[in-house]
Design a protein around this motif. Sequence first.
Motif, PDB file in Angstrom:
ATOM      1  N   ASN A  31      16.655  11.765  38.862  1.00  0.00           N
ATOM      2  CA  ASN A  31      18.025  11.267  38.695  1.00  0.00           C
ATOM      3  C   ASN A  31      18.069   9.754  38.454  1.00  0.00           C
ATOM      4  OD1 ASN A  31      20.816  11.723  38.460  1.00  0.00           O
ATOM      5  ND2 ASN A  31      21.173  11.225  40.621  1.00  0.00           N
ATOM      6  N   LYS A  32      17.159   9.270  37.625  1.00  0.00           N
ATOM      7  CA  LYS A  32      17.165   7.864  37.193  1.00  0.00           C
ATOM      8  C   LYS A  32      17.866   7.777  35.845  1.00  0.00           C
ATOM      9  CE  LYS A  32      14.604   6.837  40.745  1.00  0.00           C
ATOM     10  NZ  LYS A  32      15.114   6.048  41.875  1.00  0.00           N
ATOM     11  N   LYS A  33      18.590   6.692  35.597  1.00  0.00           N
ATOM     12  CA  LYS A  33      19.413   6.632  34.391  1.00  0.00           C
ATOM     13  C   LYS A  33      19.038   5.514  33.409  1.00  0.00           C
ATOM     14  CE  LYS A  33      22.334  10.048  34.759  1.00  0.00           C
ATOM     15  NZ  LYS A  33      22.341  11.105  33.721  1.00  0.00           N
ATOM     16  N   ARG A  34      18.812   4.294  33.901  1.00  0.00           N
ATOM     17  CA  ARG A  34      18.693   3.152  32.985  1.00  0.00           C
ATOM     18  C   ARG A  34      17.283   3.031  32.439  1.00  0.00           C
ATOM     19  NH1 ARG A  34      20.121   0.741  29.186  1.00  0.00           N
ATOM     20  NH2 ARG A  34      20.953  -1.373  29.088  1.00  0.00           N
ATOM     21  N   PHE A  35      17.153   3.130  31.120  1.00  0.00           N
ATOM     22  CA  PHE A  35      15.861   3.153  30.447  1.00  0.00           C
ATOM     23  C   PHE A  35      15.918   2.216  29.249  1.00  0.00           C
ATOM     24  CE2 PHE A  35      12.623   6.048  28.091  1.00  0.00           C
ATOM     25  CZ  PHE A  35      11.565   5.309  28.601  1.00  0.00           C
ATOM     26  N   ILE A  36      15.025   1.230  29.213  1.00  0.00           N
ATOM     27  CA  ILE A  36      14.973   0.253  28.122  1.00  0.00           C
ATOM     28  C   ILE A  36      13.590   0.338  27.492  1.00  0.00           C
ATOM     29  CG2 ILE A  36      15.142  -2.191  27.513  1.00  0.00           C
ATOM     30  CD1 ILE A  36      16.873  -2.440  30.121  1.00  0.00           C
ATOM     31  N   ILE A  37      13.554   0.571  26.185  1.00  0.00           N
ATOM     32  CA  ILE A  37      12.261   0.762  25.524  1.00  0.00           C
ATOM     33  C   ILE A  37      12.144  -0.109  24.279  1.00  0.00           C
ATOM     34  CG2 ILE A  37      12.201   3.140  26.351  1.00  0.00           C
ATOM     35  CD1 ILE A  37      12.581   4.035  23.445  1.00  0.00           C
ATOM     36  N   LEU A  38      10.912  -0.250  23.841  1.00  0.00           N
ATOM     37  CA  LEU A  38      10.573  -1.042  22.667  1.00  0.00           C
ATOM     38  C   LEU A  38      10.310  -0.112  21.486  1.00  0.00           C
ATOM     39  CD1 LEU A  38      10.187  -4.125  22.350  1.00  0.00           C
ATOM     40  CD2 LEU A  38       7.743  -3.749  22.719  1.00  0.00           C
ATOM     41  N   ALA A  39      10.738  -0.513  20.285  1.00  0.00           N
ATOM     42  CA  ALA A  39      10.489   0.292  19.084  1.00  0.00           C
ATOM     43  C   ALA A  39      10.568  -0.625  17.867  1.00  0.00           C
ATOM     44  CB  ALA A  39      11.503   1.434  18.980  1.00  0.00           C
ATOM     45  N   THR A  40      10.513  -0.035  16.695  1.00  0.00           N
ATOM     46  CA  THR A  40      10.689  -0.767  15.444  1.00  0.00           C
ATOM     47  C   THR A  40      11.870  -0.163  14.697  1.00  0.00           C
ATOM     48  OG1 THR A  40       9.386   0.653  13.980  1.00  0.00           O
ATOM     49  CG2 THR A  40       8.158  -0.948  15.340  1.00  0.00           C
ATOM     50  N   GLU A  85      18.581  12.564  21.825  1.00  0.00           N
ATOM     51  CA  GLU A  85      18.938  13.777  22.570  1.00  0.00           C
ATOM     52  C   GLU A  85      19.038  13.526  24.073  1.00  0.00           C
ATOM     53  OE1 GLU A  85      15.977  16.628  21.596  1.00  0.00           O
ATOM     54  OE2 GLU A  85      16.546  16.746  19.466  1.00  0.00           O
ATOM     55  N   SER A  86      18.473  12.420  24.532  1.00  0.00           N
ATOM     56  CA  SER A  86      18.442  12.127  25.959  1.00  0.00           C
ATOM     57  C   SER A  86      19.833  11.788  26.486  1.00  0.00           C
ATOM     58  CB  SER A  86      17.501  10.946  26.216  1.00  0.00           C
ATOM     59  OG  SER A  86      17.684  10.432  27.508  1.00  0.00           O
ATOM     60  N   LYS A  87      20.070  12.149  27.734  1.00  0.00           N
ATOM     61  CA  LYS A  87      21.322  11.830  28.406  1.00  0.00           C
ATOM     62  C   LYS A  87      21.176  10.594  29.295  1.00  0.00           C
ATOM     63  CE  LYS A  87      23.349  16.468  28.353  1.00  0.00           C
ATOM     64  NZ  LYS A  87      22.458  16.980  27.307  1.00  0.00           N
ATOM     65  N   LEU A  88      20.065   9.904  29.173  1.00  0.00           N
ATOM     66  CA  LEU A  88      19.850   8.676  29.936  1.00  0.00           C
ATOM     67  C   LEU A  88      20.716   7.538  29.395  1.00  0.00           C
ATOM     68  CD1 LEU A  88      15.946   8.682  30.225  1.00  0.00           C
ATOM     69  CD2 LEU A  88      17.600   9.564  31.877  1.00  0.00           C
TER      70      LEU A  88
END
Length: 214
Positions: free
Chosen positions: A101-110, A151-154
């Motif tokens: 039940n963790k929500k906040r997700f910050i990721i790196l991409a291009t 598709e993620s609900k995060l």
Amino acid sequence: MNITVFGASGAIGQLVTQLALDHGDIVTAYVRNPQKISLKHPNLSLVQGELSNSSTIEKAIGESDVVISTLGPASDMSRKLKGTPIADGHERIIKAMNKLNKKRFIILATPALQSDDDKKNMSTILPGILAKVLLPNGYAEMKKLEGMIKESKLDWTVVRIINPNVKYKGQSYDYSFGDKPAKLGVSRENVAKFMYSAARDNALIRKMPIIYNK
């Protein structure tokens, strides 16, 4: 905040970790090889593991308020596709976050990973074309990651970067969705600053800004 950083031993990962520690946060660094991270701090703990280890990933994010991933594919110009280990690792992180039940997700991409907010601009079109031609493995990683993130609900934020090798000389940064011209380069220091600041910016939830040096 209590923050878990994946890819904490990398150049950007170490900068994010240091920023968080400097601001008094508690940081859990997920690393394959602890010897590659030289930071020492009473608020820093290390979890050693592979991206294939779901139970270790769960352990690393168990107390987290925010999960930050600075993981990215290698600059592999091989024409032979070699799988998608980075995207697969993110999939395990997402599953672990859902389970706990963790929500906040910050990721790196291009920008090969495209946002629904993108306007047609060199910064939103050119990187995807070049990656598809020159870096097919990295392109495959980004397209797989794109699908699972959308598709993620995060409460995710995807921080997209182009050429993070610009030398930092104190420049400020800005971001774009193709709605304004973006320079095709950014320093690692500014990427780290933006990723850290995004953890407190609810306006960036479910957004994919392209970061550049001003």
